[in-house]
Design a protein around this motif. Structure first.
Motif, PDB file in Angstrom:
ATOM      1  N   GLU A  19       0.836  -1.206   0.000  1.00 51.69           N
ATOM      2  CA  GLU A  19       0.000   0.000   0.000  1.00 51.69           C
ATOM      3  C   GLU A  19       0.870   1.257   0.000  1.00 51.69           C
ATOM      4  O   GLU A  19       0.608   2.212  -0.730  1.00 51.69           O
ATOM      5  CB  GLU A  19      -0.931   0.003   1.217  1.00 51.69           C
ATOM      6  CG  GLU A  19      -1.869   1.190   1.221  1.00 51.69           C
ATOM      7  CD  GLU A  19      -2.894   1.124   2.330  1.00 51.69           C
ATOM      8  OE1 GLU A  19      -3.123   2.160   2.966  1.00 51.69           O
ATOM      9  OE2 GLU A  19      -3.464   0.045   2.552  1.00 51.69           O
ATOM     10  N   ARG A  23       1.018   4.037  -3.010  1.00 51.80           N
ATOM     11  CA  ARG A  23       0.632   5.433  -2.761  1.00 51.80           C
ATOM     12  C   ARG A  23       1.755   6.406  -3.095  1.00 51.80           C
ATOM     13  O   ARG A  23       1.516   7.468  -3.658  1.00 51.80           O
ATOM     14  CB  ARG A  23       0.216   5.621  -1.306  1.00 51.80           C
ATOM     15  CG  ARG A  23      -1.178   5.192  -0.952  1.00 51.80           C
ATOM     16  CD  ARG A  23      -2.260   5.969  -1.708  1.00 51.80           C
ATOM     17  NE  ARG A  23      -2.259   7.406  -1.481  1.00 51.80           N
ATOM     18  CZ  ARG A  23      -2.938   8.022  -0.527  1.00 51.80           C
ATOM     19  NH1 ARG A  23      -3.688   7.324   0.306  1.00 51.80           N
ATOM     20  NH2 ARG A  23      -2.896   9.335  -0.399  1.00 51.80           N
ATOM     21  N   GLU A  77      -1.587   6.317   5.700  1.00 53.08           N
ATOM     22  CA  GLU A  77      -2.518   7.101   4.891  1.00 53.08           C
ATOM     23  C   GLU A  77      -2.348   8.595   5.171  1.00 53.08           C
ATOM     24  O   GLU A  77      -2.294   9.417   4.254  1.00 53.08           O
ATOM     25  CB  GLU A  77      -3.959   6.662   5.188  1.00 53.08           C
ATOM     26  CG  GLU A  77      -5.013   7.369   4.376  1.00 53.08           C
ATOM     27  CD  GLU A  77      -5.002   6.966   2.916  1.00 53.08           C
ATOM     28  OE1 GLU A  77      -5.483   7.762   2.095  1.00 53.08           O
ATOM     29  OE2 GLU A  77      -4.509   5.873   2.587  1.00 53.08           O
ATOM     30  N   MET A  80       0.927   9.848   3.658  1.00 52.18           N
ATOM     31  CA  MET A  80       0.845   9.942   2.203  1.00 52.18           C
ATOM     32  C   MET A  80       0.001  11.137   1.766  1.00 52.18           C
ATOM     33  O   MET A  80       0.301  11.798   0.778  1.00 52.18           O
ATOM     34  CB  MET A  80       0.280   8.653   1.591  1.00 52.18           C
ATOM     35  CG  MET A  80       1.132   7.408   1.797  1.00 52.18           C
ATOM     36  SD  MET A  80       2.847   7.624   1.328  1.00 52.18           S
ATOM     37  CE  MET A  80       3.666   7.240   2.851  1.00 52.18           C
TER      38      MET A  80
END
Length: 199
Positions: A19, A23, A77, A80
Motif C-alpha cells: 500500500e 501510494r 494514509e 501519504m
C-alpha cells in the motif's frame, strides 16, 4: 521510481508495504513525470505507529511528511496525504514562479553525511563542551548529493515546499554557499557569509 520501505523495531506486513509503495508511486507520478527516490520508515512511537516519508525529486528538492496513529494503515494514509499535499504545493509554486530562465541551473556534487548523534548523557556534568567517549563521530549514512545554484527566492520556495528545517545552496548572485532556515518565530532566516563580510 526507487522506493525503500524500512521498519524500525516492528514487522511491516506485506500488504502495508504494498500500500505504501503504491501510494508513493501514484502520488509522485501524479505531479512529476521523471522518477525520483523515496525513503519510508515505519516505527513505533509509544503506543502509536509513526510513518516518515522523504521523497527526493529529480530537481534536487527533498519533500518530507510524517504522521502518527494507533493504526499503522491510518498513519501511512495520513503521511501519504501530507506528502501529496506538499507535492501539489511544490508543483504549483514551480508553475507560478515567474523565472524566465529556461535552462537548468548548475549544480555540483557534494557528499551528504549523517553522523550518529550524542545524547545528553554523553556530556560531562561539569559543563565542559566536549562529550565523553571517542573523538570521532560514527558515520551512519553517506551518499552523494547536489549543492544547487539558486536565487535566494527560489531557495525559500523550495524550503517551504519541502517542509525542511534548512536548505544549503550556492547563491547564483555571487557563487557563495548560503543557508536559508526556518526560524522559531515562523519566518525564514538567511545566512550569507559573503554579504556579512561586505558590511
Amino acid at each position: 521510481m526507487q522506493i525503500q520501505v524500512v521498519s524500525k523495531g516492528i514487522d511491516v506486513s506485506e500488504s502495508l508495504r504494498e500500500e505504501i509503495l503504491g501510494r508513493v508511486e501514484e502520488g509522485v507520478g501524479k505531479y512529476f513525470s521523471r522518477p525520483g527516490e523515496a525513503y519510508v520508515a515505519v516505527s513505533r512511537d509509544g503506543p502509536l505507529f509513526r510513518v516518515d516519508c522523504s521523497v527526493h525529486l529529480p530537481s534536487g528538492v527533498m519533500l518530507q511528511a510524517s504522521d502518527t496513529d494507533g493504526d499503522a494503515y491510518k498513519a501511512s494514509e495520513g503521511a501519504m496525504e501530507k506528502l501529496e499535499k506538499r507535492l501539489r504545493r511544490y508543483k504549483r509554486k514551480l508553475k507560478n514562479h515567474h523565472n524566465t530562465q529556461k535552462k537548468e541551473l548548475p549544480a555540483e556534487n557534494t557528499p551528504i553525511v549523517v553522523l550518529q548523534g550524542r545524547g545528553l548523557d554523553d556530556w560531562d556534568d561539569d559543563g565542559d563542551d566536549a562529550p565523553t567517549g571517542g573523538d570521532e563521530p560514527v558515520i551512519v549514512a553517506e551518499k552523494p548529493g547536489e549543492l544547487r545554484a539558486l536565487t535566494v527566492g527560489m531557495a525559500v520556495l523550495e524550503l517551504e515546499a519541502a517542509g525542511a528545517p534548512f536548505m544549503l545552496f550556492r547563491n547564483i548572485a555571487h557563487n557563495g554557499v548560503n543557508v536559508v532556515y526556518q526560524r522559531p518565530d515562523g519566518n525564514v532566516g538567511w545566512i550569507d557569509p559573503d554579504r556579512g563580510a561586505k558590511g
